[in-house]
Design a protein around this motif. Sequence first.
Motif, short mmCIF file in Angstrom:
data_model
loop_
_atom_site.label_atom_id
_atom_site.label_comp_id
_atom_site.label_asym_id
_atom_site.label_seq_id
_atom_site.Cartn_x
_atom_site.Cartn_y
_atom_site.Cartn_z
N PRO A 86 0.82 -1.22 0.00
CA PRO A 86 0.00 0.00 0.00
C PRO A 86 0.85 1.27 0.00
N ILE A 87 0.27 2.31 -0.58
CA ILE A 87 0.87 3.65 -0.50
C ILE A 87 0.64 4.14 0.92
N VAL A 88 1.70 4.57 1.60
CA VAL A 88 1.56 5.11 2.95
C VAL A 88 1.83 6.62 2.97
N GLN A 89 2.40 7.14 1.87
CA GLN A 89 2.61 8.58 1.79
C GLN A 89 2.61 8.99 0.32
N LEU A 90 1.98 10.13 0.06
CA LEU A 90 1.90 10.69 -1.29
C LEU A 90 2.08 12.19 -1.18
N ASN A 91 2.97 12.74 -1.98
CA ASN A 91 3.18 14.18 -2.04
C ASN A 91 3.12 14.63 -3.48
N LEU A 92 2.43 15.75 -3.72
CA LEU A 92 2.37 16.33 -5.06
C LEU A 92 2.55 17.83 -4.97
N SER B 28 14.03 -0.75 2.64
CA SER B 28 13.12 -0.70 3.78
C SER B 28 11.70 -0.39 3.35
N CYS B 29 11.55 0.20 2.16
CA CYS B 29 10.26 0.55 1.58
C CYS B 29 10.53 0.84 0.11
N LEU B 30 9.50 1.19 -0.63
CA LEU B 30 9.68 1.64 -2.00
C LEU B 30 9.36 3.12 -2.02
N ARG B 31 10.38 3.94 -2.17
CA ARG B 31 10.19 5.39 -2.25
C ARG B 31 10.60 5.84 -3.64
N ILE B 32 9.65 6.47 -4.32
CA ILE B 32 9.87 6.94 -5.69
C ILE B 32 9.57 8.42 -5.76
N GLU B 33 10.44 9.15 -6.46
CA GLU B 33 10.21 10.56 -6.75
C GLU B 33 9.87 10.67 -8.23
N TYR B 34 8.95 11.57 -8.56
CA TYR B 34 8.44 11.70 -9.92
C TYR B 34 8.55 13.15 -10.40
N ASP B 35 8.75 13.29 -11.68
CA ASP B 35 8.60 14.57 -12.37
C ASP B 35 7.72 14.31 -13.57
N GLN C 173 5.74 3.33 -0.48
CA GLN C 173 4.97 2.10 -0.30
C GLN C 173 5.74 1.19 0.65
N VAL C 174 5.00 0.41 1.41
CA VAL C 174 5.63 -0.56 2.30
C VAL C 174 5.07 -1.94 2.01
N ALA C 175 5.89 -2.94 2.29
CA ALA C 175 5.43 -4.32 2.15
C ALA C 175 4.65 -4.70 3.40
N VAL C 176 3.48 -5.30 3.19
CA VAL C 176 2.64 -5.77 4.29
C VAL C 176 2.35 -7.25 4.04
N ALA C 177 2.64 -8.09 5.02
CA ALA C 177 2.36 -9.52 4.88
C ALA C 177 0.86 -9.74 4.81
N GLU D 171 0.88 -7.51 8.94
CA GLU D 171 1.99 -6.78 9.56
C GLU D 171 2.86 -6.09 8.52
N MET D 172 3.18 -4.82 8.80
CA MET D 172 4.10 -4.09 7.96
C MET D 172 5.50 -4.65 8.15
#
Length: 150
Positions: free
Chosen positions: A63-69, A92-99, A116-120, A125-126
């Motif tokens: 799941p997405i746990v944070q979104l910034n625009l 530790s997570c999937l953090r992507i920056e976009y343009d 995004q974080v991996a959740v079992a 559990e995260m």
Amino acid sequence: MKIKKHIYCRHCSDYEVQFFDVDSMDIMWHGHYVKYLEMARCAFLTDINYTYDLMREQGYAWPIVQLNLKYVKPARFRQKIRVNLAVVEYQSCLRIEYDIIDIASGSRLTKGATTQVAVALDSGEMQLQTPRSWCKAVEAYAGFTPSDLP
């Protein structure tokens, strides 16, 4: 002193702004920018052969746990846009920056980031570390650049 972020890999995807994504002034509605980020992220996942289907098969949701625009200039109906993404964290997570840029002029339209974080799936559990299979897929990507930090 600003610390420079390491970019592990980059990817880009091109799109044309569709009529169903714009308002009555032919400007893309702000909520649809997220859809274009998702399409670009899915294209990247396909290229590294680690799609959401595979994540689920391996027992994880992401799941997405944070979104910034940050909206800089509006995208308009039929405008050709490019979504450039940069993976800045994957262990530790999937953090992507976009343009999001206008292809014709190269000008920035929107800047964003997702985490995004991996959740079992079995326990909900995260995970504090991403699955090893995920790390291997990212590291095998042709554009992967390892960090020079220990």
